[in-house]
Write a protein that holds these residues in place. Structure first.
Motif, PDB file in Angstrom:
ATOM      1  N   VAL A 176     -28.481   1.583 -15.060  1.00 61.08           N
ATOM      2  CA  VAL A 176     -29.375   1.995 -16.381  1.00 61.08           C
ATOM      3  C   VAL A 176     -30.533   1.493 -16.349  1.00 61.08           C
ATOM      4  O   VAL A 176     -31.573   2.278 -16.461  1.00 61.08           O
ATOM      5  N   ALA A 177     -30.642   0.292 -15.650  1.00 62.60           N
ATOM      6  CA  ALA A 177     -32.224  -0.271 -15.646  1.00 62.60           C
ATOM      7  C   ALA A 177     -32.932   0.404 -14.487  1.00 62.60           C
ATOM      8  O   ALA A 177     -34.029   0.516 -14.909  1.00 62.60           O
ATOM      9  N   VAL A 178     -32.175   0.639 -13.756  1.00 60.09           N
ATOM     10  CA  VAL A 178     -33.044   1.374 -12.444  1.00 60.09           C
ATOM     11  C   VAL A 178     -33.295   2.608 -13.018  1.00 60.09           C
ATOM     12  O   VAL A 178     -34.686   3.089 -12.921  1.00 60.09           O
ATOM     13  N   SER A 179     -32.545   3.272 -13.727  1.00 62.45           N
ATOM     14  CA  SER A 179     -32.756   4.808 -14.294  1.00 62.45           C
ATOM     15  C   SER A 179     -33.749   4.682 -15.335  1.00 62.45           C
ATOM     16  O   SER A 179     -34.861   5.735 -15.275  1.00 62.45           O
ATOM     17  N   ARG A 180     -34.122   3.727 -16.190  1.00 63.58           N
ATOM     18  CA  ARG A 180     -35.115   3.251 -17.031  1.00 63.58           C
ATOM     19  C   ARG A 180     -36.567   2.835 -16.307  1.00 63.58           C
ATOM     20  O   ARG A 180     -37.369   2.785 -17.121  1.00 63.58           O
ATOM     21  N   LYS A 181     -36.135   2.562 -14.920  1.00 68.70           N
ATOM     22  CA  LYS A 181     -37.453   2.129 -14.494  1.00 68.70           C
ATOM     23  C   LYS A 181     -37.961   0.606 -14.913  1.00 68.70           C
ATOM     24  O   LYS A 181     -39.331   0.784 -14.834  1.00 68.70           O
ATOM     25  N   CYS A 182     -37.124  -0.020 -15.322  1.00 68.73           N
ATOM     26  CA  CYS A 182     -37.880  -1.130 -15.883  1.00 68.73           C
ATOM     27  C   CYS A 182     -37.369  -2.467 -14.783  1.00 68.73           C
ATOM     28  O   CYS A 182     -36.185  -2.954 -14.824  1.00 68.73           O
ATOM     29  N   ARG A 183     -38.507  -2.722 -14.159  1.00 66.30           N
ATOM     30  CA  ARG A 183     -38.376  -3.683 -13.211  1.00 66.30           C
ATOM     31  C   ARG A 183     -38.138  -5.002 -13.630  1.00 66.30           C
ATOM     32  O   ARG A 183     -37.290  -5.721 -12.870  1.00 66.30           O
ATOM     33  N   PRO A 184     -38.542  -5.684 -14.736  1.00 64.43           N
ATOM     34  CA  PRO A 184     -38.157  -6.958 -15.256  1.00 64.43           C
ATOM     35  C   PRO A 184     -36.779  -6.903 -15.287  1.00 64.43           C
ATOM     36  O   PRO A 184     -36.032  -8.092 -15.015  1.00 64.43           O
TER      37      PRO A 184
END
Length: 209
Positions: free
Chosen positions: A135-143
């Motif tokens: 999910v974090a990768v899909s949202r492109k949220c590096r932190p």
């Protein structure tokens, strides 16, 4: 929060770390009085308010219970464990808003093993059902990606110790090459997502790769 439902008409009073509070305060706009151009906008707003209020009540309840257990308050019944379904909603709500501090706190509580119900392995629940790194990768949220790659459950209970033994000596739960639904890995998602170069960098720079 004195109960674990939405029976109260008051907002919960949440005491937490400053970074958590800063993230949770982002919900303030949800409760602002606003005018709407059509019924759909108003209905969406009411739905968002209900979801935010439920999140605040649930988060307040689990933080209070976690603190009570930490203080060895035996008046808190062990039969009132927070179910995995309710906990899943909290994590989903938080990760879909890129709240790193809240997600980390919830993971710590989950892997402590004393608040959340025991119907299945907590670690397996997080990794296989929620696919948080995906999910974090899909949202492109590096932190968030970096937080998950480096996350190690706290060693605070015998259950956590068993989980450490299950996952090996490295203790890390979230891997860039961990297959999720349809055998897709976070690396696959990042490589096929436009504008995700920094996410790819974070994944391939993982020291375990």
């Amino acid at each position: 929060v004195e109960d674990d439902g939405l029976s109260s008409c008051f907002f919960p009073f949440i005491v937490a770390e400053q970074d958590m509070c800063s993230e949770i305060c982002m919900l303030e706009d949800t409760f602002e009085v606003a005018e709407f151009d059509n019924d759909k906008e108003e209905a969406d707003n009411l739905k968002n308010k209900a979801e935010a209020l439920e999140f605040l009540h649930e988060l307040g309840w689990i933080l209070r219970r976690s603190q009570a257990i930490f203080k060895m308050d035996h008046s808190i019944s062990s039969t009132c464990s927070f179910t995995h379904l309710r906990f899943k909603r909290l994590l989903e709500f938080s990760i879909n808003r890129d709240w790193c501090a809240v997600v980390k706190k919830l993971l710590d509580i989950l892997f402590d093993g004393r608040v959340v119900g025991e119907e299945q392995s907590s670690s397996k629940f997080v990794v296989s059902e929620l696919c948080l790194l995906h999910v974090a990768v899909s949202r492109k949220c590096r932190p968030m990606v970096e937080l998950l790659l480096r996350y190690v459950p706290p060693r605070t209970s015998s259950k956590t110790e068993a989980q450490h033994n299950e996952y090996g000596s490295n203790d890390y739960l979230f891997r860039p090459d961990l297959a999720g639904p349809a055998d897709v890995t976070p690396l696959h998602i990042a490589a096929s997502t436009g504008g995700a170069e920094t996410i790819v960098d974070a994944l391939i720079n993982d020291p375990r790769m």
